[in-house]
Structure formats: C-alpha cells, structure tokens
Design a protein around this motif. Structure first.
Motif, mmCIF file in Angstrom:
data_model
loop_
_atom_site.group_PDB
_atom_site.id
_atom_site.type_symbol
_atom_site.label_atom_id
_atom_site.label_comp_id
_atom_site.label_asym_id
_atom_site.label_seq_id
_atom_site.Cartn_x
_atom_site.Cartn_y
_atom_site.Cartn_z
ATOM 1 N N ASP A 172 -5.632 9.464 3.268
ATOM 2 C CA ASP A 172 -5.764 9.382 1.809
ATOM 3 C C ASP A 172 -6.300 8.048 1.313
ATOM 4 O OD1 ASP A 172 -4.863 11.926 1.695
ATOM 5 O OD2 ASP A 172 -2.871 11.461 0.897
ATOM 6 N N GLY A 173 -6.150 7.015 2.135
ATOM 7 C CA GLY A 173 -6.611 5.683 1.731
ATOM 8 C C GLY A 173 -5.926 4.655 2.604
ATOM 9 N N LEU A 174 -5.548 3.529 1.997
ATOM 10 C CA LEU A 174 -4.890 2.467 2.759
ATOM 11 C C LEU A 174 -3.378 2.579 2.683
ATOM 12 C CD1 LEU A 174 -6.804 -0.836 1.875
ATOM 13 C CD2 LEU A 174 -6.787 0.369 4.059
ATOM 14 N N TYR A 175 -2.751 2.209 3.763
ATOM 15 C CA TYR A 175 -1.287 2.186 3.840
ATOM 16 C C TYR A 175 -0.838 0.789 4.252
ATOM 17 C CZ TYR A 175 -1.345 7.290 3.697
ATOM 18 O OH TYR A 175 -1.538 8.593 3.320
ATOM 19 N N THR A 186 3.673 2.859 3.652
ATOM 20 C CA THR A 186 3.609 3.289 2.249
ATOM 21 C C THR A 186 2.166 3.247 1.759
ATOM 22 O OG1 THR A 186 4.093 1.036 1.549
ATOM 23 C CG2 THR A 186 5.956 2.580 1.638
ATOM 24 N N PHE A 187 1.855 4.185 0.858
ATOM 25 C CA PHE A 187 0.489 4.329 0.354
ATOM 26 C C PHE A 187 0.178 3.252 -0.684
ATOM 27 C CE2 PHE A 187 -2.714 6.365 -2.421
ATOM 28 C CZ PHE A 187 -3.704 6.504 -1.469
ATOM 29 N N ILE A 188 -1.050 2.736 -0.642
ATOM 30 C CA ILE A 188 -1.464 1.689 -1.590
ATOM 31 C C ILE A 188 -2.518 2.274 -2.536
ATOM 32 C CG2 ILE A 188 -2.587 -0.565 -1.782
ATOM 33 C CD1 ILE A 188 -1.541 -1.082 1.120
ATOM 34 N N GLU A 189 -2.234 2.265 -3.843
ATOM 35 C CA GLU A 189 -3.184 2.847 -4.805
ATOM 36 C C GLU A 189 -4.263 1.872 -5.226
ATOM 37 O OE1 GLU A 189 -1.645 4.710 -8.311
ATOM 38 O OE2 GLU A 189 -0.324 5.967 -7.089
ATOM 39 N N THR A 192 -5.892 -5.944 -4.296
ATOM 40 C CA THR A 192 -6.886 -7.019 -4.429
ATOM 41 C C THR A 192 -7.188 -7.580 -3.032
ATOM 42 O OG1 THR A 192 -5.207 -8.707 -4.627
ATOM 43 C CG2 THR A 192 -5.975 -7.708 -6.693
ATOM 44 N N VAL A 193 -8.208 -8.407 -2.945
ATOM 45 C CA VAL A 193 -8.566 -8.984 -1.645
ATOM 46 C C VAL A 193 -7.419 -9.840 -1.108
ATOM 47 C CG1 VAL A 193 -10.144 -10.552 -0.456
ATOM 48 C CG2 VAL A 193 -11.028 -8.909 -2.086
ATOM 49 N N LYS A 194 -6.762 -10.558 -2.038
ATOM 50 C CA LYS A 194 -5.634 -11.409 -1.614
ATOM 51 C C LYS A 194 -4.561 -10.567 -0.937
ATOM 52 C CE LYS A 194 -5.656 -15.400 -4.557
ATOM 53 N NZ LYS A 194 -5.681 -15.473 -5.998
ATOM 54 N N ASP A 195 -4.250 -9.399 -1.551
ATOM 55 C CA ASP A 195 -3.223 -8.510 -0.977
ATOM 56 C C ASP A 195 -3.685 -7.995 0.391
ATOM 57 O OD1 ASP A 195 -1.827 -8.729 -3.334
ATOM 58 O OD2 ASP A 195 -2.770 -6.940 -4.199
ATOM 59 N N LEU A 196 -4.999 -7.735 0.480
ATOM 60 C CA LEU A 196 -5.535 -7.203 1.738
ATOM 61 C C LEU A 196 -5.288 -8.153 2.901
ATOM 62 C CD1 LEU A 196 -9.079 -5.631 1.352
ATOM 63 C CD2 LEU A 196 -6.934 -4.512 1.886
ATOM 64 N N ASP A 197 -5.385 -9.455 2.600
ATOM 65 C CA ASP A 197 -5.185 -10.449 3.653
ATOM 66 C C ASP A 197 -3.789 -10.330 4.270
ATOM 67 O OD1 ASP A 197 -7.691 -11.568 3.631
ATOM 68 O OD2 ASP A 197 -7.211 -12.919 1.984
ATOM 69 N N ARG A 251 -5.700 11.023 -5.792
ATOM 70 C CA ARG A 251 -5.052 10.131 -4.822
ATOM 71 C C ARG A 251 -6.135 9.450 -3.965
ATOM 72 N NH1 ARG A 251 -0.006 9.440 -2.168
ATOM 73 N NH2 ARG A 251 -0.153 9.293 0.092
ATOM 74 N N HIS A 252 -6.259 8.149 -4.131
ATOM 75 C CA HIS A 252 -7.151 7.352 -3.303
ATOM 76 C C HIS A 252 -6.770 5.878 -3.479
ATOM 77 C CE1 HIS A 252 -10.182 7.519 -6.946
ATOM 78 N NE2 HIS A 252 -9.316 6.560 -7.123
#
Ligand code: IP8
Length: 258
Positions: A172-175, A186-189, A192-197, A251-252
């Motif tokens: 469905d996307g990123l978890y 858990t699913f991430i709706e 931001t790039v900072k969170d991705l790090d 959902r994405h």
C-alpha cells in the motif's frame, strides 16, 4: 506531467523467471487511459532482468568474458518485457513509445554520465507516452552495469520536475518496518524527508540487484529535494492508480517535496 514507475514485482512474478502479469498490466493500462494525463512511464525489470543480472553479476561491472553473454541475454529479456508492456498500452489506445536506457544514456561507476533528455521531451511534445525501463547499460568505469528504473525516475524527475512521481508497488505504501516480515509495521500516510531518514527498512528475501526498498528511499529523497511529491501506492488494488491520478484520497503514502 506525471512520472510513474510500475514496479517489477507488480508487473511480473519476481520468484519465477520471465513471468509476466498480463491481467495486472492490462488493468493498470486501462486506469492510465481513463485518467487521461500526460505521463512518462518507467517499469522495473522484475523476473525478466534481476534473475539473470544476479546470475552473471552484471552490477559489479565487467570482470570476465562469460558476463558478455549474460549482458546480451539480460538486455534481450528486459526488452521483451518492455514489448509486453507496450503491447498492453497500445491495446488500450495509449500512444506508448519505447526509450531503451542502453541507447540514450551511459553510466560512470553506477552514476549517470550522459543522458539525452530531449528525446523524452520531443515525444511528449508530440503527444506520445515515453516508456523506459530498468536495463543494462554501458558504464565508463565498470565497462557495463545496471541502470535501475528507480535511477531513471530520479534523473527524469529532477530534470522535468513533474506534478508528481508515482511508484506503483505490491504494497500500500511505506511502513515503519518491512510489512512482509514484521507484524508490528505501521502504515505511513504522509512523511517528510527528515522522517524518512529515521525509517529503517530491511531488504527482503528476494533482494534485488538494485537494492529494493533501500535504493528506492534514496531515490525518493533526491526527488523530494527538488520540491516534487512522491506517492507510493498499491498497483494490485483496483483504481488506486486512477484515483490518485485524479487527485482522490485513497490509501497511499505521500512523501512531501521540500
Ligand atoms: O527493476 C533493474 O531495474 P529495476 C534492471 O527498476 C535489471 O530495479 C537489468 C536488473
């Protein structure tokens, strides 16, 4: 304009050599047609490319003569997959034209050394849908290496700054972790790039020669840095692609451009 990547695990069965998912590709082609947007489409190599590329260790560059046969075979197989995708798009009245990476770019130690973006632009201007794909390519330092579809998406997104980049995945996307082997993921709706790090993703059992999700996160960060949003969605669920292209909330995951 949208840059869309059909993941190799959506359009092929990655565990079985050269297994094309005709029904899925036909449905995605119908969704693209229905949405009626300007699109550059990239697709992964799936089981038409990764199995051979791994067998002949193509991503490490030229080391021995036997690999030449492997390079040639891999190039033919990804082109075969590209033809299957093109046929499906044509059957849905989409004016798809193939732009094989090995013909329009070269690499240097896995990084881009030269690419002709004007080919993509000229086809877009004439109303075509340029279609490119994960491929093998010449590499100035290594002799040859692999140009993943994700690298292509990154280069094209940074150059063309599309309205959005969309990765069509088999999830469905990123978890928060790999959902295939972590029940607490858990699913991430929206992220931001900072969170991705802070996100940790592990390679799964079918780890690609081009690094799977780890490589994808790097790509997405580069896209976000030029201010473009990336959406990750599930291509196995009907109309997720269509609804997303039409701006509907489904959902994405959205990774926000900076
Ligand atoms: O499936 C890989 O492209 P990807 C290309 O987009 C080859 O990572 C030849 C394995």
């Amino acid at each position: 304009m949208f840059i869309i990547k059909f993941g190799g695990s959506v359009i092929t069965d990655k565990a079985k050599e050269c297994c094309f998912k005709q029904e899925v590709v036909d449905r995605l082609a119908a969704e693209l047609k229905h949405a009626n947007k300007e699109v550059i489409l990239i697709h992964g190599a799936g089981s038409f490319g990764h199995i051979l590329a791994k067998k002949y260790k193509l991503n490490g560059g030229y080391k021995q003569k036997k690999q030449v046969e492997g390079f040639a075979l891999t190039q033919a197989m990804v082109q075969r997959l590209n033809n299957l995708v093109l046929a499906s798009l044509h059957n849905h009245d989409l004016p798809a034209v193939s732009i094989p990476p090995h013909a329009v770019l070269s690499l240097s130690n896995h990084k881009l050394s030269r690419v002709d973006y004007s080919i993509f632009q000229k086809y877009l201007d004439l109303g075509f849908m340029p279609v490119s794909f994960g491929d093998v390519a010449l590499d100035k330092k290594l002799g040859f290496s692999i140009c993943s579809g994700d690298l292509l998406v990154q280069l094209l997104a940074v150059h063309f700054k599309p309205e959005k980049v969309i990765f069509v995945l088999d999830e469905d996307g990123l978890y928060s972790a790999n959902p295939k082997d972590d029940r607490n993921a858990t699913f991430i709706e929206r992220v931001t790039v900072k969170d991705l790090d802070k996100l940790t993703t592990r390679l799964n059992a079918h780890a690609d020669v081009t690094k799977g999700m780890e490589g994808k996160l790097y790509t997405i960060k580069q896209i976000a840095r030029v201010g473009v949003d990336t959406i990750l969605l599930n291509g196995n669920v009907h109309n997720r692609l269509y609804d997303t292209l039409k701006g509907k909330k489904v959902r994405h995951t959205i990774v926000q451009g900076e």
